[in-house]
Design an enzyme around this catalytic site. Structure first.
Site, PDB file in Angstrom:
ATOM      1  N   GLU A  93      -4.430  -9.685  13.826  1.00 10.69           N
ATOM      2  CA  GLU A  93      -5.289 -10.755  13.323  1.00 10.69           C
ATOM      3  C   GLU A  93      -5.373 -10.726  11.794  1.00 10.69           C
ATOM      4  OE1 GLU A  93     -10.125 -11.670  13.357  1.00 10.69           O
ATOM      5  OE2 GLU A  93      -9.275  -9.930  14.376  1.00 10.69           O
ATOM      6  N   ASP A 104     -10.459   8.461   6.918  1.00 12.45           N
ATOM      7  CA  ASP A 104     -10.132   8.106   5.535  1.00 12.45           C
ATOM      8  C   ASP A 104     -10.916   6.875   5.114  1.00 12.45           C
ATOM      9  OD1 ASP A 104      -8.729   8.516   3.109  1.00 12.45           O
ATOM     10  OD2 ASP A 104      -7.260   6.991   3.635  1.00 12.45           O
ATOM     11  N   ASP A 154      -6.973   0.035   8.588  1.00 12.36           N
ATOM     12  CA  ASP A 154      -6.174   1.214   8.228  1.00 12.36           C
ATOM     13  C   ASP A 154      -6.581   2.450   9.016  1.00 12.36           C
ATOM     14  OD1 ASP A 154      -4.791  -0.316   6.422  1.00 12.36           O
ATOM     15  OD2 ASP A 154      -5.933   0.342   4.683  1.00 12.36           O
ATOM     16  N   ASN A 177     -10.698   0.383   2.521  1.00 14.82           N
ATOM     17  CA  ASN A 177     -10.211  -0.015   3.838  1.00 14.82           C
ATOM     18  C   ASN A 177     -11.329  -0.568   4.719  1.00 14.82           C
ATOM     19  OD1 ASN A 177     -11.355   2.537   4.448  1.00 14.82           O
ATOM     20  ND2 ASN A 177      -9.329   3.495   4.259  1.00 14.82           N
ATOM     21  N   VAL A 221       1.930  -5.448   3.709  1.00 12.00           N
ATOM     22  CA  VAL A 221       1.293  -6.372   4.632  1.00 12.00           C
ATOM     23  C   VAL A 221       1.618  -7.801   4.221  1.00 12.00           C
ATOM     24  CG1 VAL A 221      -0.871  -7.137   5.669  1.00 12.00           C
ATOM     25  CG2 VAL A 221      -0.574  -4.734   5.043  1.00 12.00           C
ATOM     26  N   GLY A 255       0.802  -1.210   0.000  1.00  9.81           N
ATOM     27  CA  GLY A 255       0.000   0.000   0.000  1.00  9.81           C
ATOM     28  C   GLY A 255       0.834   1.257   0.000  1.00  9.81           C
ATOM     29  N   LYS A 256       0.143   2.411   0.109  1.00 13.75           N
ATOM     30  CA  LYS A 256       0.805   3.702   0.051  1.00 13.75           C
ATOM     31  C   LYS A 256       1.625   3.985   1.300  1.00 13.75           C
ATOM     32  CE  LYS A 256      -3.546   5.814   1.576  1.00 13.75           C
ATOM     33  NZ  LYS A 256      -4.659   6.697   1.181  1.00 13.75           N
ATOM     34  N   GLU A 257       1.316   3.275   2.400  1.00 12.34           N
ATOM     35  CA  GLU A 257       2.037   3.545   3.638  1.00 12.34           C
ATOM     36  C   GLU A 257       2.679   2.317   4.260  1.00 12.34           C
ATOM     37  OE1 GLU A 257      -1.568   3.159   6.837  1.00 12.34           O
ATOM     38  OE2 GLU A 257      -1.164   5.122   5.958  1.00 12.34           O
ATOM     39  N   ALA A 258       2.315   1.109   3.761  1.00 10.83           N
ATOM     40  CA  ALA A 258       2.835  -0.104   4.382  1.00 10.83           C
ATOM     41  C   ALA A 258       2.720  -1.294   3.447  1.00 10.83           C
ATOM     42  CB  ALA A 258       2.069  -0.400   5.674  1.00 10.83           C
TER      43      ALA A 258
END
Length: 286
Positions: A122, A168, A185, A173, A31, A26-29
């Site tokens: 989780e 957001d 998120d 999300n 997974v 993603g744009k920030e992380a």
């Protein structure tokens, strides 16, 4: 798969036994699906600030409290240490929000720890045990859209009663597991009482959900849940079990411009008097 560098310390410490694969980028992380004993979980690896496209807007940070006064001063002065602390506070915001919302009964992934920029939580799964899809990847019937929309609105209300606004929220999300929608998120979650933009963000979150589910159930497009929810919250009448109608009567009363200008003139005059008194005090001190 080869163990990502950021996950290696968790493997060495025994918190993760194996990395099964990457779930998303993603744009920030990024997974990953990881195995912890006999259980599959998610490991959300936050990207460095320079690599993230989501900006830490001041609008989102307003109202977040920093207990350590030294850190607060450094963050306000934008020093290198302050920027590091700002980054740490941003990353911890999602962890804090997850624990807070999970304890309030909101359907979010259960957190299992936050170590060196890695959030272990989780794995939200579908009925077959596979990673649950995002709403954006689902085709819904009208009845399903109506039912899931009602559940999402209920989660938004529970979040607000717990003092938070997602900020957001969209079909990207929200996951759909075997039991229904799950909110994900949350690094940009804002304090409902301490952020001046909270009302706008709450309505925007709800309006996005209205637009998405309205594609499958057009009757939702005429609802006003965002305004109704915030009005009840401001009036102290919102509870996790509040029965909502989706209807809201907007205030159409016209503003008395002359009265407003008189108030502004009074404020300007008071400020002018204050400055004159301050200048006189300075002259006396000299």
């Amino acid at each position: 798969m080869k163990i990502p560098k950021r996950l290696q310390p968790l493997v060495e410490d025994g918190m993760i036994d194996a990395v099964e694969g990457q779930l998303m980028s993603g744009k920030e992380a990024n997974v990953y699906v990881v195995r912890c004993g006999d259980t599959l979980r998610c490991a959300k690896v936050f990207k460095e600030a320079s690599q993230r496209s989501f900006k830490q807007a001041v609008q989102y940070q307003e109202g977040r409290k920093v207990r350590n006064t030294r850190r607060a001063r450094a963050m306000s002065k934008k020093t290198r240490y302050g920027q590091q602390e700002q980054e740490s506070a941003w990353l911890n915001a999602e962890v804090d929000a997850l624990y807070r919302l999970a304890s309030a009964g909101v359907r979010v992934p259960e957190p299992h720890g936050f170590i060196d920029g890695v959030l272990l939580m989780e794995l939200v799964a579908d009925a077959d045990g596979d990673a649950a899809p995002r709403l954006d990847d689902c085709e819904l019937s009208e009845d399903e859209a109506l039912a899931y929309h009602a559940r999402v609105i209920r989660e938004v209300v529970r979040m607000l009663c717990a003092g938070l606004v997602h900020g957001d929220l969209s079909e990207f999300n929200v996951l759909l597991d075997a039991a229904g929608p799950v909110i994900i998120d949350l690094p940009q979650a804002v304090d409902a009482a301490g952020n001046n933009s909270a009302a706008m963000m709450l309505r925007r979150d709800v309006d996005r959900m209205r637009a998405y589910f309205g594609r499958f159930a057009p009757s939702l497009l005429d609802t006003e849940y965002g305004h109704e929810i915030w009005a009840r919250f401001e009036a102290g009448e919102l509870t996790p079990d509040s029965q909502l109608t989706g209807r809201f009567v907007h205030d159409t009363q016209q503003v008395d411009v002359d009265d407003l200008m008189a108030v502004i003139d009074d404020v300007i005059e008071e400020e002018s008097d204050r400055r004159e008194r301050a200048a006189d005090d300075d002259d006396e001190d000299r």
